[in-house]
Scaffold this motif. Structure first.
Motif, PDB file in Angstrom:
ATOM      1  N   ARG A   1       1.397   1.215  -1.183  1.00  0.00           N
ATOM      2  CA  ARG A   1       2.007   1.214   0.154  1.00  0.00           C
ATOM      3  C   ARG A   1       1.740   2.530   0.887  1.00  0.00           C
ATOM      4  NH1 ARG A   1       3.181  -2.610   3.064  1.00  0.00           N
ATOM      5  NH2 ARG A   1       4.165  -3.685   1.340  1.00  0.00           N
TER       6      ARG A   1
ATOM      7  N   LEU B   1      -1.890   2.560   1.883  1.00  0.00           N
ATOM      8  CA  LEU B   1      -2.060   1.564   2.942  1.00  0.00           C
ATOM      9  C   LEU B   1      -1.599   2.111   4.290  1.00  0.00           C
ATOM     10  CD1 LEU B   1      -2.500  -1.415   3.959  1.00  0.00           C
ATOM     11  CD2 LEU B   1      -0.073  -1.751   3.429  1.00  0.00           C
ATOM     12  N   GLU B   2      -0.397   2.660   4.328  1.00  0.00           N
ATOM     13  CA  GLU B   2       0.145   3.167   5.597  1.00  0.00           C
ATOM     14  C   GLU B   2      -0.727   4.267   6.187  1.00  0.00           C
ATOM     15  OE1 GLU B   2       4.217   4.113   4.656  1.00  0.00           O
ATOM     16  OE2 GLU B   2       4.797   1.985   4.626  1.00  0.00           O
TER      17      GLU B   2
ATOM     18  N   GLN C   1      -3.967   2.669   7.505  1.00  0.00           N
ATOM     19  CA  GLN C   1      -3.733   1.866   8.707  1.00  0.00           C
ATOM     20  C   GLN C   1      -3.676   2.698   9.979  1.00  0.00           C
ATOM     21  OE1 GLN C   1      -0.255  -0.441   7.552  1.00  0.00           O
ATOM     22  NE2 GLN C   1      -1.539  -2.253   7.250  1.00  0.00           N
TER      23      GLN C   1
ATOM     24  N   THR D   1      -7.606  -1.378  10.503  1.00  0.00           N
ATOM     25  CA  THR D   1      -6.799  -2.525  10.119  1.00  0.00           C
ATOM     26  C   THR D   1      -7.213  -2.919   8.718  1.00  0.00           C
ATOM     27  OG1 THR D   1      -6.731  -3.282  12.404  1.00  0.00           O
ATOM     28  CG2 THR D   1      -6.201  -4.900  10.705  1.00  0.00           C
ATOM     29  N   ILE D   2      -6.233  -2.964   7.826  1.00  0.00           N
ATOM     30  CA  ILE D   2      -6.520  -3.267   6.429  1.00  0.00           C
ATOM     31  C   ILE D   2      -5.299  -3.914   5.794  1.00  0.00           C
ATOM     32  CG2 ILE D   2      -5.841  -0.968   5.619  1.00  0.00           C
ATOM     33  CD1 ILE D   2      -8.254  -1.208   3.640  1.00  0.00           C
ATOM     34  N   ALA D   3      -5.530  -4.849   4.886  1.00  0.00           N
ATOM     35  CA  ALA D   3      -4.450  -5.584   4.235  1.00  0.00           C
ATOM     36  C   ALA D   3      -3.960  -4.866   2.976  1.00  0.00           C
ATOM     37  CB  ALA D   3      -4.928  -6.987   3.866  1.00  0.00           C
ATOM     38  N   TYR D   4      -2.700  -5.073   2.680  1.00  0.00           N
ATOM     39  CA  TYR D   4      -2.097  -4.514   1.466  1.00  0.00           C
ATOM     40  C   TYR D   4      -2.889  -4.955   0.240  1.00  0.00           C
ATOM     41  CZ  TYR D   4       1.325  -3.508  -2.192  1.00  0.00           C
ATOM     42  OH  TYR D   4       1.943  -3.029  -3.318  1.00  0.00           O
ATOM     43  N   THR D   5      -3.237  -6.243   0.184  1.00  0.00           N
ATOM     44  CA  THR D   5      -3.938  -6.757  -0.994  1.00  0.00           C
ATOM     45  C   THR D   5      -5.313  -6.118  -1.167  1.00  0.00           C
ATOM     46  OG1 THR D   5      -4.685  -8.643   0.325  1.00  0.00           O
ATOM     47  CG2 THR D   5      -2.718  -8.967  -1.070  1.00  0.00           C
ATOM     48  N   THR D   6      -5.953  -5.747  -0.072  1.00  0.00           N
ATOM     49  CA  THR D   6      -7.257  -5.081  -0.162  1.00  0.00           C
ATOM     50  C   THR D   6      -7.108  -3.712  -0.818  1.00  0.00           C
ATOM     51  OG1 THR D   6      -8.043  -6.243   1.802  1.00  0.00           O
ATOM     52  CG2 THR D   6      -9.236  -4.236   1.161  1.00  0.00           C
TER      53      THR D   6
ATOM     54  N   THR E   1      -6.264  -4.103  -4.498  1.00  0.00           N
ATOM     55  CA  THR E   1      -7.451  -4.458  -5.278  1.00  0.00           C
ATOM     56  C   THR E   1      -8.346  -3.246  -5.508  1.00  0.00           C
ATOM     57  OG1 THR E   1      -7.393  -6.739  -4.479  1.00  0.00           O
ATOM     58  CG2 THR E   1      -9.510  -5.928  -5.345  1.00  0.00           C
TER      59      THR E   1
END
Length: 127
Positions: A26, A29-30, A33, A37-42, A45
């Motif tokens: 997280r 990710l934050e 971002q 634009t990027i997904a948490y799951t990316t 992984t």
């Protein structure tokens, strides 16, 4: 020998190295971002892949993991330089070309590094 990190792997590792502490998906990710634009799951992984490749270690905290770097960015860079140098076919020529690309600041950093190596008692041969 390590292979160079991919673009997203490098972006993740850069943050882990800069923060120099265990981080969550997280948090990474934050921060990512803010620039894309990027997904948490990316991100999850990529961090799992970096763990599987031995770049990150992880400890479970509740339902999530905290990840930390296994080695430093300097060690990663050194390994890449060593790999490139070893594969050059002509080590002396590769070094001459590499040194020729250096800025004055990089040349001074090289001199300082050699002084540290010599002071630590590590033998630096010309062979």
């Amino acid at each position: 020998m390590p292979r160079p990190l991919g673009e997203l792997e490098d972006a993740v590792m850069t943050r882990v190295w800069q923060w120099n502490r265990p981080v969550t998906v997280r948090e990474v990710l934050e921060d990512l971002q803010e620039q894309r634009t990027i997904a948490y799951t990316t991100v999850m992984t990529v961090m799992d892949n970096l763990h599987q490749k031995g770049w990150l270690r992880r400890e479970q905290e509740g339902r999530a993991y905290r990840y930390a770097a296994v080695s430093t960015r300097a060690a990663y860079s050194a390994a890449l330089m060593h790999q490139a140098w070893s594969a050059s076919g002509n080590s002396a020529a590769a070094l001459v070309d590499f040194f020729g690309m250096m800025s004055a600041e990089q040349s001074e950093a090289l001199r300082a590094a050699l002084r540290v190596v010599q002071l630590s008692g590590v033998r630096v041969d010309s062979t």
